[in-house]
Design an enzyme around this catalytic site. Sequence first.
Site, PDB file in Angstrom:
ATOM      1  N   PHE A 145       0.654  -1.232  -0.141  1.00  0.00           N
ATOM      2  CA  PHE A 145      -0.099  -0.037  -0.105  1.00  0.00           C
ATOM      3  C   PHE A 145       0.820   1.112   0.132  1.00  0.00           C
ATOM      4  CE2 PHE A 145      -2.186   3.567   1.432  1.00  0.00           C
ATOM      5  CZ  PHE A 145      -3.582   3.601   0.665  1.00  0.00           C
ATOM      6  N   ASP A 230       9.372   2.874   1.907  1.00  0.00           N
ATOM      7  CA  ASP A 230       8.035   3.828   2.224  1.00  0.00           C
ATOM      8  C   ASP A 230       7.761   3.704   3.574  1.00  0.00           C
ATOM      9  OD1 ASP A 230       5.687   4.912   2.662  1.00  0.00           O
ATOM     10  OD2 ASP A 230       4.696   4.095   1.037  1.00  0.00           O
ATOM     11  N   LYS A 259       2.201  11.166   7.360  1.00  0.00           N
ATOM     12  CA  LYS A 259       1.360  10.812   8.367  1.00  0.00           C
ATOM     13  C   LYS A 259       1.880  11.502   9.590  1.00  0.00           C
ATOM     14  CE  LYS A 259      -1.208   6.908   6.631  1.00  0.00           C
ATOM     15  NZ  LYS A 259      -0.799   5.985   5.617  1.00  0.00           N
TER      16      LYS A 259
HETATM   17  C1  LIG Z   1      -1.136   6.237   4.354  1.00  0.00           C
HETATM   18  C2  LIG Z   1       0.086   5.519   3.350  1.00  0.00           C
HETATM   19  C3  LIG Z   1       0.548   6.067   2.358  1.00  0.00           C
HETATM   20  C4  LIG Z   1      -0.336   7.201   1.333  1.00  0.00           C
HETATM   21  O1  LIG Z   1      -0.494   8.460   2.167  1.00  0.00           O
HETATM   22  P1  LIG Z   1      -1.485   9.413   2.133  1.00  0.00           P
HETATM   23  O2  LIG Z   1      -1.238  10.802   2.985  1.00  0.00           O
HETATM   24  O3  LIG Z   1      -2.691   8.800   2.329  1.00  0.00           O
HETATM   25  O4  LIG Z   1      -1.480   9.836   0.686  1.00  0.00           O
HETATM   26  C5  LIG Z   1       1.518   5.877   1.527  1.00  0.00           C
HETATM   27  N1  LIG Z   1       2.245   4.720   1.962  1.00  0.00           N
HETATM   28  C6  LIG Z   1       1.934   3.905   3.175  1.00  0.00           C
HETATM   29  C7  LIG Z   1       2.721   2.979   3.746  1.00  0.00           C
HETATM   30  C8  LIG Z   1       0.799   4.579   3.823  1.00  0.00           C
HETATM   31  O5  LIG Z   1       0.520   3.922   4.874  1.00  0.00           O
END
Ligand SMILES: *Cc1c(COP(=O)(O)O)cnc(C)c1O
Length: 400
Positions: A145, A230, A259
């Site tokens: 994700f 990520d 986040k």
């Molecule tokens: C939430 C998330 C994203 C995307 O972040 P948004 O601020 O919703 O665009 C990307 N990578 C990971 C691992 C995430 O948990």
Amino acid sequence: MTADVASTRDYIALDERWSAHNYHPLPVVLTHGDGAWMTDVDGRRYLDFLAGYSALNFGHRHPDLIAAAKAQLDRLTLTGRAFHHDQFGLFCRELAELTGTEMVLPANSGAEAVESAVKIARKWAYQVKGVPDGAAEIIVAGANFHGRTTTIISFSTDPEARNEFGPFTPGFRVVPYGDIDALRSAVTGNSAAVLLEPIQGEAGVVVPPKGYLAEVRQLCDDTDTLFVADEVQSGLARTGATLALDHEGVRADLYALGKALGGGIMPVSAVVGRADVIGVLKPGEHGSTFGGNPLACAIGRAVVRLLATGEFQERSRELGAYAHSRLGELEGVAEVRGRGLWASVQVAEGRLAGRQVSEELAERGVLCKEYAGNLRVAPPLVITRAELDRGIDAIAEVLR
Ligand SMILES: *Cc1c(COP(=O)(O)O)cnc(C)c1O
């Protein structure tokens, strides 16, 4: 509040009539947040066991973060990147120092940070690695994700995220997560990067096999391929370290952060990493109107100050170890995965399942997210042990 909108039911009806139906929230309408707690329109209080998917690592309205935001609101909020401002360079330096990196590209959402890392990796592949133009490949993991943009869903393996959103962006190759041999077979001379979550959050807090991330690092070194981590959800203290990769003693070339970087106040994200990699971007080649704005930088600096104390990383380690052991002993729990104060509880067959679990928990004053037979336990890191116990007790009652 207007006269015709007063009850929980009124507010939900309003959302359903006037907003896109791309979420299915629990039937709770929140008005206040404080630390690990939220309050709804009827004055009912709930423990937050989701923490905005880690955007609320420091809890609701942490006083240091609110103070930093208020002070900046009274000075300067937005300039655009056509001009310098006094928070920008300090934010970049402080974030780089916290993460042990050399350069920062500020952005807003997590998806924007991942998109930016993809663009940087491609530019680097053509300019530095010598990949023929248009042939760069990025290798990703199954069940990943990374966000919701068109390019990012192009390499998702989730049919819900992809179906009927094509045509898709080419240049990605998917291999099973945690399988170093599959990754080794997928790397070619045209590989720009391997892009992975060090722990897969949305897949269900999946921790890869021991040694995998170090092997990924070695493979990337051996093949002149970038390792892009990520850490939008795993980073910034959630797992008990500043970066989840720190647990493995592994460094990525680029990290996507987001986040928690916005302190639960506004979207703040960044790509951080090697100066010789991020340095491939030249003026005019990439940008963002709101990226690195003064308010975002002031809040981001306050977040970095909180993280620099190490207190939140330590709380996550200690409370996390406690939560994992308690959850693992509950009746009706098949498995607990995760690291630090970040757990996915797999509910045993024959127990209360699906959305009913989160609805019953909400009735007991705990808000959390259930998905595919799993329950996410990821409260703000400011939660106390007594509050954590209260939430876990509610889970025990619901699964019993
Ligand atoms: C939430 C998330 C994203 C995307 O972040 P948004 O601020 O919703 O665009 C990307 N990578 C990971 C691992 C995430 O948990």
